[in-house]
Write a protein that holds these residues in place. Structure first.
Motif, short mmCIF file in Angstrom:
data_model
loop_
_atom_site.label_atom_id
_atom_site.label_comp_id
_atom_site.label_asym_id
_atom_site.label_seq_id
_atom_site.Cartn_x
_atom_site.Cartn_y
_atom_site.Cartn_z
N PHE A 153 5.94 16.11 1.67
CA PHE A 153 5.78 14.71 1.29
C PHE A 153 5.14 13.96 2.44
O PHE A 153 5.40 14.25 3.60
N GLY A 154 4.29 13.01 2.12
CA GLY A 154 3.69 12.19 3.15
C GLY A 154 2.23 11.90 2.88
O GLY A 154 1.71 12.12 1.79
N GLN A 155 1.55 11.42 3.93
CA GLN A 155 0.18 10.96 3.80
C GLN A 155 -0.85 11.97 4.33
O GLN A 155 -2.04 11.66 4.38
N GLY A 156 -0.40 13.14 4.74
CA GLY A 156 -1.33 14.15 5.25
C GLY A 156 -1.77 15.11 4.16
O GLY A 156 -1.74 14.79 2.96
N PRO A 157 -2.22 16.32 4.53
CA PRO A 157 -2.64 17.30 3.53
C PRO A 157 -1.57 17.66 2.51
O PRO A 157 -1.89 18.17 1.43
N SER A 158 -0.29 17.38 2.82
CA SER A 158 0.76 17.65 1.85
C SER A 158 0.58 16.82 0.58
O SER A 158 1.28 17.06 -0.42
N THR A 159 -0.33 15.88 0.60
CA THR A 159 -0.70 15.15 -0.62
C THR A 159 -1.10 16.12 -1.73
O THR A 159 -0.89 15.85 -2.92
N ARG A 218 5.95 17.63 5.93
CA ARG A 218 6.48 16.27 5.77
C ARG A 218 5.76 15.40 6.79
O ARG A 218 6.12 15.34 7.96
N SER A 219 4.73 14.70 6.35
CA SER A 219 3.82 13.98 7.24
C SER A 219 3.88 12.48 6.94
O SER A 219 2.91 11.89 6.46
N LEU A 220 5.03 11.88 7.23
CA LEU A 220 5.22 10.48 6.92
C LEU A 220 4.41 9.60 7.87
O LEU A 220 4.17 9.93 9.02
N HIS A 221 4.05 8.41 7.38
CA HIS A 221 3.18 7.51 8.12
C HIS A 221 3.76 7.13 9.47
O HIS A 221 3.03 6.96 10.45
N ASN A 222 5.08 7.01 9.56
CA ASN A 222 5.67 6.62 10.83
C ASN A 222 5.54 7.71 11.88
O ASN A 222 5.72 7.45 13.08
N TYR A 223 5.21 8.95 11.48
CA TYR A 223 5.01 10.00 12.46
C TYR A 223 3.77 9.77 13.31
O TYR A 223 3.66 10.31 14.41
N PHE A 224 2.83 9.00 12.81
CA PHE A 224 1.61 8.77 13.58
C PHE A 224 1.36 7.32 13.95
O PHE A 224 0.75 7.03 14.96
N VAL A 225 1.84 6.35 13.15
CA VAL A 225 1.49 4.96 13.44
C VAL A 225 2.20 4.45 14.70
O VAL A 225 1.69 3.54 15.37
N PHE A 226 3.34 5.03 15.05
CA PHE A 226 4.05 4.53 16.22
C PHE A 226 3.43 4.98 17.53
O PHE A 226 3.88 4.56 18.61
N GLN A 250 0.12 -3.70 10.89
CA GLN A 250 1.12 -4.63 10.37
C GLN A 250 2.33 -3.92 9.80
O GLN A 250 3.43 -4.49 9.71
N GLU A 251 2.17 -2.65 9.44
CA GLU A 251 3.30 -1.93 8.86
C GLU A 251 4.41 -1.67 9.89
O GLU A 251 5.54 -1.35 9.52
N LEU A 252 4.11 -1.84 11.18
CA LEU A 252 5.15 -1.68 12.18
C LEU A 252 6.29 -2.67 11.94
O LEU A 252 7.47 -2.33 12.11
N ILE A 253 5.95 -3.88 11.56
CA ILE A 253 6.97 -4.89 11.26
C ILE A 253 7.74 -4.50 10.00
O ILE A 253 8.97 -4.62 9.93
N GLU A 254 7.02 -4.02 8.99
CA GLU A 254 7.68 -3.60 7.76
C GLU A 254 8.63 -2.43 8.01
O GLU A 254 9.71 -2.36 7.42
N PHE A 255 8.24 -1.52 8.90
CA PHE A 255 9.10 -0.39 9.22
C PHE A 255 10.38 -0.86 9.91
O PHE A 255 11.48 -0.40 9.59
N THR A 256 10.24 -1.77 10.87
CA THR A 256 11.43 -2.28 11.54
C THR A 256 12.33 -3.01 10.55
O THR A 256 13.55 -2.81 10.54
N GLY A 257 11.75 -3.83 9.69
CA GLY A 257 12.54 -4.56 8.72
C GLY A 257 13.12 -3.69 7.63
O GLY A 257 14.19 -4.00 7.08
N GLY A 258 12.46 -2.59 7.33
CA GLY A 258 12.94 -1.71 6.27
C GLY A 258 13.97 -0.71 6.72
O GLY A 258 14.75 -0.21 5.91
N GLY A 259 13.98 -0.38 8.00
CA GLY A 259 14.99 0.55 8.50
C GLY A 259 14.43 1.85 9.04
O GLY A 259 15.13 2.87 9.05
N VAL A 260 13.17 1.86 9.50
CA VAL A 260 12.61 3.03 10.17
C VAL A 260 12.92 2.92 11.66
O VAL A 260 12.59 1.91 12.28
N VAL A 261 13.56 3.93 12.21
CA VAL A 261 14.06 3.84 13.58
C VAL A 261 13.19 4.68 14.50
O VAL A 261 13.52 5.84 14.81
N ASP A 262 12.06 4.12 14.95
CA ASP A 262 11.17 4.83 15.85
C ASP A 262 10.94 4.10 17.17
O ASP A 262 10.66 4.75 18.17
N PHE A 263 11.02 2.79 17.17
CA PHE A 263 10.76 2.07 18.42
C PHE A 263 11.70 2.47 19.56
O PHE A 263 11.30 2.40 20.73
#
Length: 428
Positions: free
Chosen positions: A338-344, A396-404, A222-235
């Protein structure tokens, strides 16, 4: 007592009756139920965050979302097999409706400004191109002021400043130039077009029998919609990679699409070594020998490189140093881990040097590549997951690097499942 006696005297060799085979109608029922659950969850989210008392149109859209969700529940439970053929189209309608409604909610109610420096810089760069200015050669700080971006939406560097340059290949902003020229003031709606295009490619490229299933992984993220609405440019890069999956037996077309994807963002670059192995070891070339394999590699590599250079050539020629510094900024710009990977670990305060994440990422990539070469037959389709796994280890392992990569994996599964052998043959 009679029942107990019968149970004792039953033949020892008697086995329970086999379970009935799983049919596509049953699969379609569960797909409809799952999609209905996701749809009504979206309806609840829109009701919570849509400010319906201000934006009455969102209230109308939300009522329609609930109606579609209830229709999916109806379709899942009704005993009318002939209706099951509507499962795929209704799930597609639910995905499209919730995507459009979700982006509308984000742009009008949740976040009226851009939520990332990514889209702000790309929009501003498109305006500079229209004015004849090279975006790589100037600071992007005016973009933050123009789009009223708070500093917390910026990318921090380890020296305490923020990144203020274009940090992607030129395709990232060139895709917006025609729309900005036409007067589009919020290019998130342009990203929505790519989002919907990706949804359509995943659905219509998949054989009819598996269409009730193929959008469920995409719908569940569901975060794919939030990314598009928030301004993540991956599609925009996802669409050409999806076309690569469709044309994976046609190296030249595959190379053209890969050049486009790499000319938009760096994320698809992680595919490169696995694609070369895939093209060299693919079963189609195996019977033709080494020469045909090398021809396939060349047929892929030449158009891929040509398209990438064609997109970026004007900026490379004009200012090669700044183009390199910008395009390679994620690697050499020294952003904070920064991000959701081991860089936590760094975010939690552990003194892990950035180089440790880089070494870890390189080691994982090398290990995956070796295994892909050795166990190609078993891991052939995992090529489309490896970039997500590699990116997870980056500093820098942001969620959009893998969810797309989820829509891409969904399409791979849909094409691979085109001729199931362990499920009934009833098409939906």
């Amino acid at each position: 007592m009679e029942v107990a006696t019968e149970a004792r005297t039953a033949p020892a060799s008697e086995e329970p009756a086999p379970a009935p085979p799983l049919t596509w109608e049953t699969v379609a029922r569960f797909a409809a139920a799952a999609a209905g659950a996701i749809t009504v969850h979206f309806g609840w989210q829109f009701w919570m965050s849509g400010k319906l008392f201000i934006y009455h149109e969102i209230a109308a859209m939300d009522l329609l979302v609930y109606a579609v969700g209830f229709m999916l529940f109806w379709l899942a439970l009704v005993d009318a097999p002939r209706w099951r053929r509507w499962t795929g189209p209704l799930i597609l309608a639910a995905v499209v409706l919730t995507t459009v409604t979700g982006v509308y909610v984000w742009t009008h109610s949740v976040l009226s400004i851009y939520g990332t420096d990514d889209i702000a810089f790309q929009h501003y760069s498109a305006t500079l191109v229209l004015r004849g200015i090279d975006p790589y050669a100037v600071s992007m700080r005016p973009a933050l002021e123009r789009f009223h971006m708070p500093l917390q939406f910026s990318t921090l560097l380890q020296n305490g400043t923020i990144i203020d340059r274009v940090s992607w290949p030129a395709g990232s902003f060139l895709i917006f130039v025609p729309f900005v020229a036409l007067g589009v003031s919020d290019v998130r709606w342009v990203v929505l077009l790519f989002h919907l295009a990706a949804t359509g490619v995943v659905y219509f490229a998949t054989p009819v029998r598996v269409r009730p299933l193929v959008l469920l992984p995409v719908f569940g993220a569901q975060e794919l919609i939030e990314f598009t609405g928030g301004g993540v440019v991956d599609f925009p890069w996802v669409v050409p990679v999806l076309l690569m999956v469709i044309w994976r037996r046609r190296p030249a077309l595959m190379g053209l699409c890969y050049g486009v994807a790499c000319g938009i963002k760096q994320v698809p670059w992680f595919l490169a070594p696995f694609l070369l192995v895939y093209l060299f070891k693919d079963s189609k070339n195996r019977v033709h020998g080494t020469r045909q394999r090398l021809v396939s590699l060349a047929s892929f590599a030449v158009p891929a490189i040509a398209v990438f250079l064609g997109i970026n050539a004007p900026f490379i020629v004009h200012d090669p140093v700044n183009w390199i510094l910008g395009t390679l900024a994620p690697a050499i710009g020294n952003p904070i881990p920064f991000g959701q990977g081991p860089s936590t670990l760094t975010q939690l305060g552990f003194p892990v040097p950035t180089d440790a994440y880089v070494i870890m990422t390189a080691a994982i990539a090398f290990l995956l590549l070796i295994n892909y070469v050795v166990y190609f037959r078993q891991l052939r389709n995992l090529m489309w997951f490896f970039p997500a796994l590699i990116a997870w280890f980056l500093p820098r392992s942001l969620h959009n690097y893998f969810v797309f990569w989820i829509p891409i994996m969904a399409l791979v599964l849909g094409l691979e499942a085109a001729t199931p052998v362990d499920i009934g043959t009833h098409a939906v």
